[in-house]
Design an enzyme around this catalytic site. Structure first.
Site, short mmCIF file in Angstrom:
data_model
loop_
_atom_site.label_atom_id
_atom_site.label_comp_id
_atom_site.label_asym_id
_atom_site.label_seq_id
_atom_site.Cartn_x
_atom_site.Cartn_y
_atom_site.Cartn_z
N ARG A 221 21.09 -6.17 73.80
CA ARG A 221 21.41 -5.67 72.46
C ARG A 221 20.35 -6.13 71.47
O ARG A 221 20.03 -5.42 70.53
CB ARG A 221 22.79 -6.16 72.04
CG ARG A 221 23.91 -5.50 72.82
CD ARG A 221 25.25 -5.92 72.28
NE ARG A 221 26.34 -5.34 73.05
CZ ARG A 221 26.95 -5.96 74.05
NH1 ARG A 221 26.57 -7.16 74.41
NH2 ARG A 221 27.93 -5.37 74.70
N ASP B 231 35.37 -6.63 72.91
CA ASP B 231 35.28 -7.66 73.96
C ASP B 231 36.63 -8.36 74.15
O ASP B 231 37.01 -8.70 75.27
CB ASP B 231 34.23 -8.70 73.57
CG ASP B 231 32.96 -8.07 73.04
OD1 ASP B 231 31.91 -8.17 73.67
OD2 ASP B 231 33.04 -7.43 71.97
N ARG C 154 38.74 -6.18 76.23
CA ARG C 154 38.33 -6.29 77.64
C ARG C 154 38.88 -7.57 78.26
O ARG C 154 39.35 -7.58 79.40
CB ARG C 154 36.79 -6.31 77.73
CG ARG C 154 36.15 -4.97 77.45
CD ARG C 154 34.65 -5.08 77.31
NE ARG C 154 34.05 -3.75 77.22
CZ ARG C 154 32.87 -3.50 76.66
NH1 ARG C 154 32.14 -4.47 76.15
NH2 ARG C 154 32.40 -2.27 76.63
N HIS D 236 28.57 -10.54 69.42
CA HIS D 236 28.93 -9.45 70.33
C HIS D 236 27.71 -9.28 71.23
O HIS D 236 26.80 -8.51 70.94
CB HIS D 236 29.21 -8.17 69.54
CG HIS D 236 29.36 -6.94 70.42
ND1 HIS D 236 30.33 -6.79 71.37
CD2 HIS D 236 28.62 -5.80 70.47
CE1 HIS D 236 30.20 -5.62 71.96
NE2 HIS D 236 29.17 -5.00 71.45
N1 LIG Z 1 29.76 -2.58 68.59
C1 LIG Z 1 30.18 -2.11 69.75
O1 LIG Z 1 31.18 -2.60 70.30
C2 LIG Z 1 29.44 -0.94 70.37
C3 LIG Z 1 29.90 -0.36 71.56
C4 LIG Z 1 29.20 0.70 72.08
C5 LIG Z 1 28.04 1.15 71.46
N2 LIG Z 1 27.61 0.54 70.32
C6 LIG Z 1 26.39 0.95 69.62
O2 LIG Z 1 26.69 2.12 68.84
C7 LIG Z 1 25.48 2.82 68.60
C8 LIG Z 1 25.67 4.29 68.92
O3 LIG Z 1 25.84 4.45 70.32
P1 LIG Z 1 25.95 5.94 70.92
O4 LIG Z 1 26.20 5.77 72.38
O5 LIG Z 1 26.88 6.74 70.11
O6 LIG Z 1 24.47 6.46 70.68
P2 LIG Z 1 24.00 7.99 70.56
O7 LIG Z 1 22.54 7.98 70.78
O8 LIG Z 1 24.87 8.86 71.40
O9 LIG Z 1 24.32 8.35 69.02
C9 LIG Z 1 23.61 7.82 67.97
C10 LIG Z 1 23.51 8.88 66.92
O10 LIG Z 1 22.93 8.32 65.73
C11 LIG Z 1 22.20 9.39 65.11
N3 LIG Z 1 21.26 8.81 64.13
C12 LIG Z 1 20.15 8.06 64.36
N4 LIG Z 1 19.58 7.73 63.18
C13 LIG Z 1 20.36 8.25 62.20
C14 LIG Z 1 20.30 8.22 60.79
N5 LIG Z 1 19.32 7.57 60.13
N6 LIG Z 1 21.28 8.88 60.09
C15 LIG Z 1 22.27 9.54 60.73
N7 LIG Z 1 22.36 9.58 62.09
C16 LIG Z 1 21.43 8.95 62.80
C17 LIG Z 1 21.51 10.09 66.28
O11 LIG Z 1 21.09 11.39 65.93
C18 LIG Z 1 22.63 10.08 67.32
O12 LIG Z 1 23.40 11.27 67.28
C19 LIG Z 1 24.42 2.13 69.45
O13 LIG Z 1 23.67 1.22 68.64
C20 LIG Z 1 25.23 1.37 70.47
O14 LIG Z 1 24.54 0.25 71.01
C21 LIG Z 1 28.30 -0.49 69.77
#
Ligand SMILES: NC(=O)c1ccc[n+]([C@@H]2O[C@H](COP(=O)([O-])OP(=O)(O)OC[C@H]3O[C@@H](n4cnc5c(N)ncnc54)[C@H](O)[C@@H]3O)[C@@H](O)[C@H]2O)c1
Length: 320
Positions: free
Chosen positions: A95, A155, A158, A182
């Protein structure tokens, strides 16, 4: 163009980022009945439009809610803005590897949300979530209670699932939290873990389901920590459980439930730690984090929380 069928717009949620996590959250949120209006934004316009169409075609099957595409200006009268925009974790990537890429994206979005005049709560989900929560807090200029990271709510879920399977009891009888980052330095707060009110230290010796419960606990904790890596290796990203964890946090905010959740928040001398965002038990209301529960952790746990803070401060220093 607005979806004009529904007029009640009391509980408005804006989701910035319509990728796997953002869309799954919208899908779960629509079914929950918690929101009156869901606005989806993404810099990828085709994706944004496609996700909205796909969701509104299901309106017959879930509670009344207006769903439409929009822009950052829509945050002006939102109770909650959820940031899921950014690059996702790739196989083998930690991450913290994502830090620079996503700090710029989240920082810019946080500034835009603040500029819209929004008076609601900002919930950061993109990874590394603790770092990005700190970045969003600083760039928005908002008070610390209104900028929250989803932290270790996922988490902790989980963890509860694995404990419930291991102990063969209903997951709803298991109360347990993962605290800290996280990410790789997160840890299980065993001192806060109980099954139906029985502290785990008292429960394990009488349960007799495993031969060596100290060893089993270590395995469970490792499994929680590595969960995201396993799922990403299997299917490229995680989305379902995180989407539901976000709905849980959303309910606590929109309904001002005083729910205790392990969200990421700025610590200011709490647990002897300052100037870093990480997950500790927090009371969540419509104002965001109304207070931190500074429960007495064991000496080992306090050391692990401090270690998480140091890991995150080191990462922050690489971008600030
Ligand atoms: N915190 C958690 O528990 C957790 C869990 C899973 C994923 N995540 C995180 O969530 C994020 C998204 O994951 P995902 O699988 O949906 O990714 P993804 O690539 O499917 O979606 C990300 C989206 O963000 C958009 N984007 C990028 N820059 C942008 C901007 N400036 N303005 C508007 N939209 C923008 C992209 O076009 C894309 O559609 C990642 O950073 C991932 O690591 C966090």
């Amino acid at each position: 163009m607005k979806d004009t069928i529904y007029s009640a717009q009391q509980r408005k949620v804006v989701v910035v980022g319509a990728g796997a996590v953002g869309a799954t959250y919208c899908y779960a949120l629509a079914q929950s009945g918690l929101a009156d209006e869901i606005v989806i934004t993404d810099r990828n316009e085709d994706l944004m439009k496609g996700q909205v169409l796909d969701l509104v075609h299901g309106q017959t099957f879930f509670p009344t809610v207006a769903i439409r595409s929009g822009s950052i200006e829509d945050c002006a009268d939102a109770q909650l803005v959820v940031i899921t925009a950014g690059a996702a974790q790739k196989p083998g990537e930690t991450r913290l590897d994502l830090i620079k890429k996503n700090a710029e994206i989240t920082g810019g979005i946080a500034e835009g949300i603040a500029k819209s005049g929004c008076m609601g709560v900002m919930l950061v989900v993109s990874n590394p979530v603790d770092i990005l929560t700190y970045v969003a807090l600083k760039r928005s200029g908002w008070s610390k209670n209104r900028v929250i990271g989803s932290g270790t709510v996922l988490d902790s879920s989980r963890f509860r699932h694995l404990l419930s399977k291991h102990c063969d009891v209903d997951v709803h009888n298991v109360h347990a939290y993962i605290l800290g980052e996280h990410g790789d330095s997160e840890f299980a707060a065993w001192s806060m873990t109980n099954i139906a009110g029985i502290n785990i230290d008292k429960y394990c010796p009488v349960c007799a389901r495993c031969k060596d419960w100290k060893k089993e606990r270590k395995l469970i904790e490792e499994q929680v920590r590595d969960s995201a890596y396993h799922i990403i290796n299997y299917k490229g990203s995680t989305q379902f459980a995180v989407g539901l964890a976000l709905v849980r946090i959303t309910g606590a905010i929109l309904r001002s439930q005083n729910t205790i959740l392990s969200v990421s928040t700025l610590l200011e001398s709490d647990f002897g730690i300052s100037d870093v965002c990480l997950s500790v038990p927090c009371v969540i209301t419509d104002k965001g984090v109304s207070r931190i529960i500074e429960n007495p952790l064991s000496e080992v746990e306090l050391g692990l929380l401090t270690n998480s803070a140091n890991v995150l401060k080191k990462a922050l220093s690489s971008i600030l």
